[in-house]
Motif scaffolding. Structure first.
Motif, PDB file in Angstrom:
ATOM      1  N   GLU A 130       0.827  -1.206   0.000  1.00  0.00           N
ATOM      2  CA  GLU A 130       0.000   0.000   0.000  1.00  0.00           C
ATOM      3  C   GLU A 130       0.864   1.259   0.000  1.00  0.00           C
ATOM      4  O   GLU A 130       0.575   2.230  -0.728  1.00  0.00           O
ATOM      5  N   LEU A 131       1.917   1.262   0.792  1.00  0.00           N
ATOM      6  CA  LEU A 131       2.817   2.419   0.807  1.00  0.00           C
ATOM      7  C   LEU A 131       3.500   2.601  -0.542  1.00  0.00           C
ATOM      8  O   LEU A 131       3.683   3.735  -1.001  1.00  0.00           O
ATOM      9  N   GLN A 132       3.867   1.491  -1.171  1.00  0.00           N
ATOM     10  CA  GLN A 132       4.476   1.575  -2.490  1.00  0.00           C
ATOM     11  C   GLN A 132       3.497   2.157  -3.517  1.00  0.00           C
ATOM     12  O   GLN A 132       3.867   2.972  -4.368  1.00  0.00           O
ATOM     13  N   ARG A 133       2.224   1.755  -3.420  1.00  0.00           N
ATOM     14  CA  ARG A 133       1.210   2.287  -4.327  1.00  0.00           C
ATOM     15  C   ARG A 133       1.022   3.784  -4.117  1.00  0.00           C
ATOM     16  O   ARG A 133       0.920   4.557  -5.093  1.00  0.00           O
ATOM     17  N   GLN A 134       0.957   4.219  -2.855  1.00  0.00           N
ATOM     18  CA  GLN A 134       0.804   5.640  -2.576  1.00  0.00           C
ATOM     19  C   GLN A 134       2.001   6.444  -3.074  1.00  0.00           C
ATOM     20  O   GLN A 134       1.858   7.560  -3.578  1.00  0.00           O
ATOM     21  N   LEU A 135       3.203   5.860  -2.931  1.00  0.00           N
ATOM     22  CA  LEU A 135       4.397   6.537  -3.417  1.00  0.00           C
ATOM     23  C   LEU A 135       4.369   6.690  -4.934  1.00  0.00           C
ATOM     24  O   LEU A 135       4.692   7.759  -5.473  1.00  0.00           O
ATOM     25  N   GLU A 136       3.956   5.650  -5.631  1.00  0.00           N
ATOM     26  CA  GLU A 136       3.875   5.728  -7.086  1.00  0.00           C
ATOM     27  C   GLU A 136       2.832   6.749  -7.528  1.00  0.00           C
ATOM     28  O   GLU A 136       3.039   7.479  -8.503  1.00  0.00           O
ATOM     29  N   GLU A 137       1.697   6.818  -6.824  1.00  0.00           N
ATOM     30  CA  GLU A 137       0.674   7.808  -7.175  1.00  0.00           C
ATOM     31  C   GLU A 137       1.198   9.231  -6.944  1.00  0.00           C
ATOM     32  O   GLU A 137       0.953  10.132  -7.760  1.00  0.00           O
ATOM     33  N   ALA A 138       1.912   9.418  -5.832  1.00  0.00           N
ATOM     34  CA  ALA A 138       2.458  10.752  -5.548  1.00  0.00           C
ATOM     35  C   ALA A 138       3.484  11.150  -6.607  1.00  0.00           C
ATOM     36  O   ALA A 138       3.509  12.300  -7.068  1.00  0.00           O
TER      37      ALA A 138
ATOM     38  N   GLU B 129       1.592  12.061  -9.828  1.00  0.00           N
ATOM     39  CA  GLU B 129       0.971  13.378  -9.733  1.00  0.00           C
ATOM     40  C   GLU B 129       2.009  14.487  -9.848  1.00  0.00           C
ATOM     41  O   GLU B 129       1.782  15.506 -10.503  1.00  0.00           O
TER      42      GLU B 129
END
Length: 230
Positions: free
Chosen positions: A121-129, A132
């Motif tokens: 989940e943290l990896q997914r949030q990092l990729e989204e950030a 963006e």
């Protein structure tokens, strides 16, 4: 790493950071009576001892493939349920609502599977950030003016279209601001020194004063009372 009884005992008594520890009442595997044990949580291993400070634990629970659920048998009690075939269910009891919630949260977050989900989940949030941020940077570059686009003229060359006279009128209305501006621009003003201005008006004043004195003298000679005495 090969895990055996000796390794578990060494790990339980080592200086490894403890995630949570404290007294819990644990129900026996055969009967329904509860015994007080000292529990220590290290990673995904939950050790329980007869008393605090013992070198060898009574047992250990590996918190993998299990769920943490509430029970209705005792107040502030919960259970660790293993859903595999032949899996055991551990019944535990605390002395307060806050302690029960804290233990359940710590045990639910201790498994390796949970940690993998958190990392994913943290990896997914990092990729989204990062995506963006890259999109914002691309938008800023796209919005920057190109060389082909018209440029704003300098301040001295700007023209206000509303200052033009109305269509059909060749000249501005007399007395208006536009008319005054046009007259001023058409008739150049000549600078006159102050000395010349003084001479021009001074001579006229001196001439008028001389004439007034002459008339006054004539009246005195004719025995007339003067109107003003200097």
């Amino acid at each position: 790493m090969k895990i055996n009884e000796k390794n578990l005992c060494a790990f339980a008594s080592s200086a490894t950071p403890v995630d949570r520890e404290g007294w819990l009442d644990m129900r026996g595997e055969v009967g329904k009576s509860y015994q007080r044990r000292w529990f220590t949580l290290k990673g995904n291993l939950l050790f329980y001892l007869d008393k605090k400070g013992d070198k060898e634990p009574v047992g250990v629970i590996i918190l993998e493939g299990c769920t943490i659920e509430l029970t209705e048998e005792e107040s502030y009690s919960f259970k660790i349920v293993f859903h595999c075939e032949g899996g055991r269910t551990y019944y535990l009891c605390t002395n307060s609502q806050a302690s029960m919630e804290a233990w359940m949260k710590a045990l639910a977050c201790a498994s390796y599977d949970y940690m993998k989900l958190m990392v994913a989940e943290l990896q997914r949030q990092l990729e989204e950030a990062e995506a963006e941020e890259a999109a914002d940077a691309a938008g800023i570059v796209a919005l920057s003016p190109s060389e082909d686009e018209p440029k704003v003229p300098p301040r001295g060359q700007r023209h206000n279209p509303f200052n033009k006279p109305p269509e059909g009128e060749g000249k501005a209305v007399p007395g208006s601001r536009h008319h005054k501006d046009s007259v001023k621009s058409e008739i150049p003003r000549k600078k006159v020194p102050f000395r010349d201005i003084h001479k021009t008006y001074g001579r006229k004043i001196l001439t008028d004063r001389s004439e007034w004195r002459a008339r006054l003298k004539l009246r005195e000679e004719a025995h007339e009372k003067p109107l003003i005495q200097l």
